[in-house]
Design a protein around this motif. Structure first.
Motif, PDB file in Angstrom:
ATOM      1  N   LEU A  33       5.825 -60.641  51.038  1.00 44.86           N
ATOM      2  CA  LEU A  33       6.835 -60.270  52.036  1.00 44.86           C
ATOM      3  C   LEU A  33       8.232 -60.330  51.435  1.00 44.86           C
ATOM      4  CD1 LEU A  33       5.152 -62.327  54.817  1.00 44.86           C
ATOM      5  CD2 LEU A  33       5.561 -59.874  54.996  1.00 44.86           C
ATOM      6  N   PHE A  34       9.083 -59.428  51.891  1.00 46.09           N
ATOM      7  CA  PHE A  34      10.411 -59.283  51.323  1.00 46.09           C
ATOM      8  C   PHE A  34      11.433 -59.003  52.424  1.00 46.09           C
ATOM      9  CE2 PHE A  34       8.713 -58.630  47.024  1.00 46.09           C
ATOM     10  CZ  PHE A  34       7.433 -58.178  47.305  1.00 46.09           C
ATOM     11  N   TRP A  35      12.660 -59.414  52.167  1.00 40.52           N
ATOM     12  CA  TRP A  35      13.813 -58.951  52.927  1.00 40.52           C
ATOM     13  C   TRP A  35      14.783 -58.308  51.946  1.00 40.52           C
ATOM     14  CZ3 TRP A  35      14.878 -58.263  57.939  1.00 40.52           C
ATOM     15  CH2 TRP A  35      14.087 -58.933  58.894  1.00 40.52           C
ATOM     16  N   TYR A  36      15.217 -57.089  52.301  1.00 37.31           N
ATOM     17  CA  TYR A  36      16.213 -56.374  51.523  1.00 37.31           C
ATOM     18  C   TYR A  36      17.447 -56.159  52.393  1.00 37.31           C
ATOM     19  CZ  TYR A  36      12.976 -55.141  47.766  1.00 37.31           C
ATOM     20  OH  TYR A  36      12.102 -55.188  46.705  1.00 37.31           O
ATOM     21  N   VAL A  37      18.613 -56.063  51.754  1.00 32.92           N
ATOM     22  CA  VAL A  37      19.856 -55.766  52.457  1.00 32.92           C
ATOM     23  C   VAL A  37      20.441 -54.483  51.875  1.00 32.92           C
ATOM     24  CG1 VAL A  37      21.209 -57.276  50.912  1.00 32.92           C
ATOM     25  CG2 VAL A  37      22.125 -56.651  53.159  1.00 32.92           C
ATOM     26  N   GLN A  38      20.996 -53.667  52.767  1.00 32.08           N
ATOM     27  CA  GLN A  38      21.608 -52.404  52.342  1.00 32.08           C
ATOM     28  C   GLN A  38      23.007 -52.324  52.923  1.00 32.08           C
ATOM     29  OE1 GLN A  38      19.736 -48.723  53.731  1.00 32.08           O
ATOM     30  NE2 GLN A  38      20.147 -47.780  51.744  1.00 32.08           N
ATOM     31  N   TYR A  39      23.994 -52.341  52.044  1.00 35.75           N
ATOM     32  CA  TYR A  39      25.382 -52.159  52.473  1.00 35.75           C
ATOM     33  C   TYR A  39      25.677 -50.669  52.535  1.00 35.75           C
ATOM     34  CZ  TYR A  39      25.579 -57.118  51.456  1.00 35.75           C
ATOM     35  OH  TYR A  39      25.323 -58.461  51.447  1.00 35.75           O
ATOM     36  N   PRO A  40      26.690 -50.253  53.290  1.00 36.63           N
ATOM     37  CA  PRO A  40      26.976 -48.825  53.462  1.00 36.63           C
ATOM     38  C   PRO A  40      27.088 -48.093  52.139  1.00 36.63           C
ATOM     39  CG  PRO A  40      28.280 -50.124  54.976  1.00 36.63           C
ATOM     40  CD  PRO A  40      27.576 -51.106  54.088  1.00 36.63           C
ATOM     41  N   ASN A  41      26.407 -46.954  52.069  1.00 39.78           N
ATOM     42  CA  ASN A  41      26.452 -46.078  50.895  1.00 39.78           C
ATOM     43  C   ASN A  41      25.942 -46.748  49.620  1.00 39.78           C
ATOM     44  OD1 ASN A  41      27.675 -43.928  52.404  1.00 39.78           O
ATOM     45  ND2 ASN A  41      29.576 -45.079  52.314  1.00 39.78           N
ATOM     46  N   GLN A  42      25.061 -47.713  49.781  1.00 44.36           N
ATOM     47  CA  GLN A  42      24.485 -48.370  48.614  1.00 44.36           C
ATOM     48  C   GLN A  42      22.965 -48.381  48.712  1.00 44.36           C
ATOM     49  OE1 GLN A  42      26.147 -52.128  47.420  1.00 44.36           O
ATOM     50  NE2 GLN A  42      28.200 -51.586  48.103  1.00 44.36           N
ATOM     51  N   GLY A  43      22.324 -48.744  47.613  1.00 45.13           N
ATOM     52  CA  GLY A  43      20.879 -48.905  47.612  1.00 45.13           C
ATOM     53  C   GLY A  43      20.485 -50.242  48.195  1.00 45.13           C
ATOM     54  N   LEU A  44      19.234 -50.606  48.010  1.00 45.80           N
ATOM     55  CA  LEU A  44      18.707 -51.846  48.568  1.00 45.80           C
ATOM     56  C   LEU A  44      18.841 -52.980  47.560  1.00 45.80           C
ATOM     57  CD1 LEU A  44      15.404 -50.395  50.039  1.00 45.80           C
ATOM     58  CD2 LEU A  44      17.500 -50.895  51.265  1.00 45.80           C
TER      59      LEU A  44
ATOM     60  N   THR B   9      24.789 -38.111  43.184  1.00 40.29           N
ATOM     61  CA  THR B   9      24.906 -38.993  44.343  1.00 40.29           C
ATOM     62  C   THR B   9      24.728 -38.214  45.640  1.00 40.29           C
ATOM     63  OG1 THR B   9      27.283 -38.750  44.302  1.00 40.29           O
ATOM     64  CG2 THR B   9      26.365 -40.661  43.182  1.00 40.29           C
ATOM     65  N   HIS B  10      25.201 -36.986  45.629  1.00 41.45           N
ATOM     66  CA  HIS B  10      25.055 -36.120  46.803  1.00 41.45           C
ATOM     67  C   HIS B  10      24.656 -34.730  46.343  1.00 41.45           C
ATOM     68  CE1 HIS B  10      27.774 -39.261  48.308  1.00 41.45           C
ATOM     69  NE2 HIS B  10      27.286 -39.010  49.494  1.00 41.45           N
ATOM     70  N   LEU B  11      23.924 -34.032  47.217  1.00 38.02           N
ATOM     71  CA  LEU B  11      23.424 -32.707  46.857  1.00 38.02           C
ATOM     72  C   LEU B  11      23.162 -31.917  48.140  1.00 38.02           C
ATOM     73  CD1 LEU B  11      22.566 -31.254  44.240  1.00 38.02           C
ATOM     74  CD2 LEU B  11      20.306 -32.250  44.507  1.00 38.02           C
ATOM     75  N   ILE B  12      23.579 -30.659  48.128  1.00 39.09           N
ATOM     76  CA  ILE B  12      23.284 -29.779  49.259  1.00 39.09           C
ATOM     77  C   ILE B  12      22.469 -28.606  48.738  1.00 39.09           C
ATOM     78  CG2 ILE B  12      24.237 -28.292  51.069  1.00 39.09           C
ATOM     79  CD1 ILE B  12      26.722 -30.053  51.064  1.00 39.09           C
ATOM     80  N   LYS B  13      21.322 -28.364  49.380  1.00 39.54           N
ATOM     81  CA  LYS B  13      20.439 -27.277  48.981  1.00 39.54           C
ATOM     82  C   LYS B  13      20.064 -26.443  50.206  1.00 39.54           C
ATOM     83  CE  LYS B  13      19.469 -27.834  44.533  1.00 39.54           C
ATOM     84  NZ  LYS B  13      19.621 -26.740  43.544  1.00 39.54           N
ATOM     85  N   SER B 105      21.327 -46.662  43.869  1.00 38.26           N
ATOM     86  CA  SER B 105      22.134 -46.399  45.062  1.00 38.26           C
ATOM     87  C   SER B 105      21.691 -45.157  45.819  1.00 38.26           C
ATOM     88  CB  SER B 105      23.607 -46.256  44.678  1.00 38.26           C
ATOM     89  OG  SER B 105      24.094 -47.469  44.149  1.00 38.26           O
ATOM     90  N   GLY B 106      20.811 -44.373  45.204  1.00 34.18           N
ATOM     91  CA  GLY B 106      20.229 -43.246  45.918  1.00 34.18           C
ATOM     92  C   GLY B 106      20.955 -41.927  45.712  1.00 34.18           C
ATOM     93  N   THR B 107      20.236 -40.853  46.045  1.00 34.64           N
ATOM     94  CA  THR B 107      20.782 -39.499  46.090  1.00 34.64           C
ATOM     95  C   THR B 107      20.655 -39.009  47.517  1.00 34.64           C
ATOM     96  OG1 THR B 107      20.222 -38.931  43.806  1.00 34.64           O
ATOM     97  CG2 THR B 107      20.482 -37.101  45.353  1.00 34.64           C
TER      98      THR B 107
END
Lengths: 113, 112
Positions: A33-44, B9-13, B105-107
């Motif tokens: 089991l895990f807890w992750y946190v995600q801040y705005p515009n960031q990954g986990l 970081t961002h992409l529009i298709k 941080s994702g795309t």
């Protein structure tokens, strides 16, 4: 198959107040089991994890979670929150033989002054 | 440690097009997973690669495919884009035997 239910989608809380985020899981096998946190515009970011051993696990920034096998829960708590704890929190489960993480829908925590 | 880096970081298709998303993992992290996070939802597992072979797949159609390279980089390819493919795509890597996934941080992909 595993699934995770986070019982609260939004939790508003005042600064320095305690907070609890509830997480229940379903699985037919033993789980990690895990807890992750995600801040705005960031990954986990990994907050804490339970793999085995003590059912109470702690993070370096004051969060703790308790694994309760009979209630299939892994609730996250913090006795006193800060403004900087405003974020989205995800509970996740995996089994020891399948590394895939199954996530809940997330709980948005908003800390107000 | 350099972390996990994703590009762009961002992409529009446009619907029907193809897209390639890239991920650069930490050195030594020979397991990489990709997740799709739709707005307001938790991440959903797409697939996982270990030593350049796919060794796990979630409930995603074959038009989602991937590659992993010896230099710890990887790609997620999506063909015939649909509007519902609009989401944040996350790459995560880890050392074998270690449950500490490191996420990028994702795309943010928007399909119009």
């Amino acid at each position: 198959a595993q699934s995770v239910t986070q019982l609260d989608s939004q939790v508003p809380v005042f600064e320095e107040a305690p907070v609890e985020l509830r997480c229940n899981y379903s699985s037919s096998v033993s789980v990690y089991l895990f807890w992750y946190v995600q801040y705005p515009n960031q990954g986990l970011q990994l907050l804490l994890k339970y793999l085995s051993g003590s059912t109470l696990v702690e993070s370096i920034n004051g969060f703790e979670a308790e694994f309760n096998k009979s209630q299939t829960s892994f609730h996250l708590r913090k006795p006193s929150v800060h403004i900087s704890d405003t974020a989205e929190y995800f509970c996740a489960v995996s089994d020891p033989y399948d590394y895939k993480l199954s996530f809940g829908a997330g709980t948005t925590v908003t800390v107000r002054a | 440690e350099t972390g996990v880096t994703q590009s762009p970081t961002h992409l529009i298709k446009t619907r029907g097009q193809q897209v390639t998303l890239r991920c650069s993992s930490q050195s030594g992290h020979n397991t990489v997973s990709w997740y799709q996070q739709a707005l307001g939802q938790g991440p959903q597992f797409i697939f996982q690669y270990y030593r350049e072979e796919e060794n796990g797949r979630g409930n995603f159609p074959p038009r989602f495919s991937g590659l992993q390279f010896p230099n710890y980089s990887s790609e997620l390819n999506v063909n015939a884009l649909e509007l519902d493919d609009s989401a944040l795509y996350l790459c995560a890597s880890r050392l074998t035997g270690n449950y500490g996934y490191t996420f990028g941080s994702g795309t943010r992909l928007t399909v119009v």
